[in-house]
Design a protein around this motif. Structure first.
Motif, PDB file in Angstrom:
ATOM      1  N   ILE A  98      -6.335 -14.362  -0.539  1.00 47.39           N
ATOM      2  CA  ILE A  98      -5.309 -13.326  -0.388  1.00 47.39           C
ATOM      3  C   ILE A  98      -5.860 -12.001  -0.894  1.00 47.39           C
ATOM      4  CG2 ILE A  98      -3.018 -12.550  -1.147  1.00 47.39           C
ATOM      5  CD1 ILE A  98      -2.254 -15.500  -1.482  1.00 47.39           C
ATOM      6  N   ILE A  99      -5.608 -10.925  -0.144  1.00 45.22           N
ATOM      7  CA  ILE A  99      -6.082  -9.595  -0.525  1.00 45.22           C
ATOM      8  C   ILE A  99      -4.890  -8.731  -0.918  1.00 45.22           C
ATOM      9  CG2 ILE A  99      -7.398  -7.556   0.183  1.00 45.22           C
ATOM     10  CD1 ILE A  99      -8.746  -9.267   2.303  1.00 45.22           C
ATOM     11  N   LEU A 100      -5.008  -8.076  -2.067  1.00 47.69           N
ATOM     12  CA  LEU A 100      -3.993  -7.123  -2.535  1.00 47.69           C
ATOM     13  C   LEU A 100      -4.593  -5.730  -2.557  1.00 47.69           C
ATOM     14  CD1 LEU A 100      -2.857  -9.873  -3.729  1.00 47.69           C
ATOM     15  CD2 LEU A 100      -1.915  -8.491  -5.578  1.00 47.69           C
ATOM     16  N   LYS A 101      -3.726  -4.742  -2.426  1.00 47.48           N
ATOM     17  CA  LYS A 101      -4.193  -3.360  -2.528  1.00 47.48           C
ATOM     18  C   LYS A 101      -3.007  -2.427  -2.761  1.00 47.48           C
ATOM     19  CE  LYS A 101      -6.977   0.208  -0.298  1.00 47.48           C
ATOM     20  NZ  LYS A 101      -6.039   1.256  -0.755  1.00 47.48           N
ATOM     21  N   ASP A 102      -3.242  -1.371  -3.569  1.00 46.74           N
ATOM     22  CA  ASP A 102      -2.237  -0.323  -3.700  1.00 46.74           C
ATOM     23  C   ASP A 102      -2.065   0.379  -2.357  1.00 46.74           C
ATOM     24  OD1 ASP A 102      -0.612   1.716  -5.308  1.00 46.74           O
ATOM     25  OD2 ASP A 102      -2.164   2.979  -4.422  1.00 46.74           O
ATOM     26  N   LYS A 103      -0.910   0.978  -2.143  1.00 43.98           N
ATOM     27  CA  LYS A 103      -0.581   1.570  -0.848  1.00 43.98           C
ATOM     28  C   LYS A 103      -1.450   2.774  -0.490  1.00 43.98           C
ATOM     29  CE  LYS A 103       3.134   4.499  -2.727  1.00 43.98           C
ATOM     30  NZ  LYS A 103       2.435   5.785  -2.514  1.00 43.98           N
ATOM     31  N   ASP A 104      -2.016   3.443  -1.491  1.00 44.39           N
ATOM     32  CA  ASP A 104      -2.830   4.626  -1.225  1.00 44.39           C
ATOM     33  C   ASP A 104      -4.290   4.248  -1.011  1.00 44.39           C
ATOM     34  OD1 ASP A 104      -0.660   6.319  -1.443  1.00 44.39           O
ATOM     35  OD2 ASP A 104      -0.940   6.624  -3.587  1.00 44.39           O
ATOM     36  N   GLY A 105      -5.041   5.169  -0.421  1.00 44.33           N
ATOM     37  CA  GLY A 105      -6.469   4.929  -0.225  1.00 44.33           C
ATOM     38  C   GLY A 105      -6.755   4.216   1.084  1.00 44.33           C
ATOM     39  N   LYS A 106      -8.021   4.177   1.438  1.00 44.38           N
ATOM     40  CA  LYS A 106      -8.446   3.613   2.708  1.00 44.38           C
ATOM     41  C   LYS A 106      -8.699   2.111   2.601  1.00 44.38           C
ATOM     42  CE  LYS A 106     -10.690   7.921   4.168  1.00 44.38           C
ATOM     43  NZ  LYS A 106     -11.959   8.555   4.576  1.00 44.38           N
ATOM     44  N   ILE A 107      -8.524   1.432   3.736  1.00 45.53           N
ATOM     45  CA  ILE A 107      -8.885   0.030   3.856  1.00 45.53           C
ATOM     46  C   ILE A 107     -10.204  -0.036   4.618  1.00 45.53           C
ATOM     47  CG2 ILE A 107      -8.280  -2.191   4.886  1.00 45.53           C
ATOM     48  CD1 ILE A 107      -5.356  -1.455   4.489  1.00 45.53           C
ATOM     49  N   PRO A 108     -11.225  -0.707   4.076  1.00 45.36           N
ATOM     50  CA  PRO A 108     -12.518  -0.780   4.771  1.00 45.36           C
ATOM     51  C   PRO A 108     -12.369  -1.322   6.187  1.00 45.36           C
ATOM     52  CG  PRO A 108     -12.704  -1.643   2.538  1.00 45.36           C
ATOM     53  CD  PRO A 108     -11.246  -1.401   2.787  1.00 45.36           C
ATOM     54  N   PHE A 109     -13.162  -0.793   7.096  1.00 40.44           N
ATOM     55  CA  PHE A 109     -13.062  -1.152   8.515  1.00 40.44           C
ATOM     56  C   PHE A 109     -13.168  -2.652   8.730  1.00 40.44           C
ATOM     57  CE2 PHE A 109     -15.367  -2.169  12.448  1.00 40.44           C
ATOM     58  CZ  PHE A 109     -14.444  -1.720  13.387  1.00 40.44           C
ATOM     59  N   ASP A 110     -14.088  -3.297   8.024  1.00 37.96           N
ATOM     60  CA  ASP A 110     -14.319  -4.730   8.228  1.00 37.96           C
ATOM     61  C   ASP A 110     -13.161  -5.591   7.732  1.00 37.96           C
ATOM     62  OD1 ASP A 110     -16.738  -4.242   9.390  1.00 37.96           O
ATOM     63  OD2 ASP A 110     -17.919  -4.614   7.586  1.00 37.96           O
ATOM     64  N   LEU A 111     -12.225  -4.989   7.010  1.00 38.77           N
ATOM     65  CA  LEU A 111     -11.097  -5.756   6.479  1.00 38.77           C
ATOM     66  C   LEU A 111      -9.761  -5.332   7.074  1.00 38.77           C
ATOM     67  CD1 LEU A 111     -12.026  -5.797   2.670  1.00 38.77           C
ATOM     68  CD2 LEU A 111     -12.237  -7.696   4.284  1.00 38.77           C
ATOM     69  N   ASP A 112      -9.769  -4.316   7.949  1.00 38.16           N
ATOM     70  CA  ASP A 112      -8.491  -3.741   8.372  1.00 38.16           C
ATOM     71  C   ASP A 112      -7.670  -4.661   9.270  1.00 38.16           C
ATOM     72  OD1 ASP A 112      -9.837  -3.573  10.764  1.00 38.16           O
ATOM     73  OD2 ASP A 112      -9.811  -1.383  10.893  1.00 38.16           O
ATOM     74  N   HIS A 113      -8.269  -5.777   9.711  1.00 38.70           N
ATOM     75  CA  HIS A 113      -7.501  -6.739  10.516  1.00 38.70           C
ATOM     76  C   HIS A 113      -6.915  -7.848   9.651  1.00 38.70           C
ATOM     77  CE1 HIS A 113     -11.633  -8.188  10.178  1.00 38.70           C
ATOM     78  NE2 HIS A 113     -11.110  -9.383  10.137  1.00 38.70           N
ATOM     79  N   ASN A 114      -7.271  -7.878   8.374  1.00 35.83           N
ATOM     80  CA  ASN A 114      -6.758  -8.907   7.469  1.00 35.83           C
ATOM     81  C   ASN A 114      -5.330  -8.591   7.028  1.00 35.83           C
ATOM     82  OD1 ASN A 114      -9.793  -9.258   7.177  1.00 35.83           O
ATOM     83  ND2 ASN A 114      -9.043 -10.971   5.957  1.00 35.83           N
ATOM     84  N   ARG A 115      -4.624  -9.640   6.666  1.00 42.55           N
ATOM     85  CA  ARG A 115      -3.280  -9.468   6.137  1.00 42.55           C
ATOM     86  C   ARG A 115      -3.379  -9.091   4.657  1.00 42.55           C
ATOM     87  NH1 ARG A 115       1.289 -14.083   6.564  1.00 42.55           N
ATOM     88  NH2 ARG A 115      -0.420 -15.311   5.685  1.00 42.55           N
TER      89      ARG A 115
END
Length: 404
Positions: A98-115
């Protein structure tokens, strides 16, 4: 029945996202969201830093990334270690990540299809309502994953026929046994140090941060806290403690290359205090340089206010008329920028930091600029927000003295 294990990979302590300039206390994410949700789901929770003082760091890390029933990765601030370890997990296991992230900032391209589980971090903490909601969302996500077993690894999603990596059960059991036998982890040491800091026991806290830093010598956060508690202890004397703190911080700080806002702010504070005890104008200029870099990088209004305050001091202390004029002009410019930035954030309700500090900073900036009515209005807003005694003292230190 054997209890399942969840291995969390993330940065810890205060980390800055350079794409946004925001600083997050990631320990609060682990304590307020991840750990309670994971334990409610029936897992033993281990965070990556809790194995760092093991005699076999790499073996423990890789074994847990491969074998742990669940891995949670918080990639807020795009911490390089967390991203690297997430890549290992995705290469080793097709699911239960499972991947967590704060709402701000960019998501790396290789992960942008992950939930992702996206949450809102306030910087210094995670709000109580947000923490409770995210605990529930994370618990539901874990339950859903256990039932449906979806493939979440990009590698296993796009390349068919791959086999998950395996590790000997004997090796794995040995690693888990060693972890369970340990009396204290780095995380436990740092939490105890933080507790001592709330009691103003900076001398003992400094010893614990030194221990944590010796266990993880490359972790800047521990070095920063060691330096901070060292100078706040004022032992064996104020001047000696400041010089000792500067020596500790020199492991990660130099005036030309350092870009970490936390380190720069701490260096500015130490040099500023050294100047107050020695009147050495070069240390004041070193403080200005550190605060200036920190303000340019982060745009943080507290750093900016310290930068402007040091310029005021230099303007009064300098014998160079041109330097005096420049410092006065620059300090006014910075305070106008700070007022504009905070006013905009309050209007948009973009309050990633405590509002009372915004009001305190606005009041001080307006006082310095001679906007007395606006200053007094914001001062009352600050005082009505129930500040602690030390917070009022800090505010008064920055407030300009009335002209007689």
């Amino acid at each position: 029945m054997k209890q399942k294990l969840c291995f969390t990979i993330m940065g810890f302590g205060k980390k800055t996202d350079y794409s946004t300039g925001r600083t997050y206390d990631l320990d609060k994410t682990y304590l307020n969201i991840i750990k309670p949700a994971v334990e409610n789901a029936g897992y033993i929770s281990i965070r990556a830093d809790e194995i760092q003082d093991s005699s076999l760091i790499d073996k423990s890390m890789y074994a847990l990334l491969i074998k742990a029933e669940l891995v949670i990765a918080d990639i807020t601030t795009l911490n390089p270690n967390a991203l690297y370890e997430l890549g290992i997990r995705h290469a080793a296991r097709p699911n239960y990540t499972i991947i967590l992230k704060d709402k701000d900032g960019k998501i790396p391209f290789d992960l942008d299809h992950n939930r992702f589980l996206i949450y809102t971090h306030l910087g210094d903490d995670v709000g109580a309502t947000e923490a409770k909601e995210c605990q529930e969302r994370l618990l539901n996500l874990i339950t859903d994953i256990e039932k449906q077993k979806p493939v979440d690894s990009p590698l296993f999603t796009f390349l068919e026929g791959l086999n998950p990596h395996q590790i000997s059960q004997t090796d794995y059991d040995q690693i888990i046994s060693k972890l369970s036998e340990k009396e204290g982890h780095v995380f436990a040491v740092s939490e105890k140090a933080k507790l001592l800091m709330t009691k103003n026991d900076f001398a003992d806290a400094a010893l614990l941060w030194e221990k944590a830093s010796s266990l993880l010598p490359d972790e800047h956060y521990f070095i920063q806290q060691h330096a901070l508690c060292t100078y706040k202890s004022e032992l064996p004397s104020k001047e000696t403690s400041l010089l000792s703190a500067l020596t500790i911080l020199s492991k990660i700080y130099n005036q030309e290359d350092t870009n970490d806002p936390e380190t720069l702010g701490l260096a500015g504070a130490i040099y500023k205090r050294i100047y107050s005890t020695t009147s050495d104008i070069e240390t004041l200029k070193s403080s200005i340089n550190a605060y200036k870099r920190g303000y340019i990088i982060s745009g943080d209004y507290y750093t900016g206010e310290n930068y402007a305050s040091c310029l005021d001091v230099l303007s009064n202390a300098s014998a160079d008329v041109e330097e005096q004029v420049y410092c006065k002009y620059q300090s006014k410019t910075i305070r106008k920028e700070i007022i504009s930035d905070i006013t905009k954030k309050l209007f948009l309700d973009d309050t990633s930091q405590d509002k009372k500090w915004m009001y305190a900073t606005l009041a001080n900036c307006h006082f310095h600029l001679g906007n007395i009515t606006d200053a007094e209005t914001n001062e009352q807003l600050f005082l009505s927000s129930s500040p602690e005694g030390w917070e009022i003292e800090t505010y008064q230190q920055h407030k300009p003295k009335p002209q007689i």
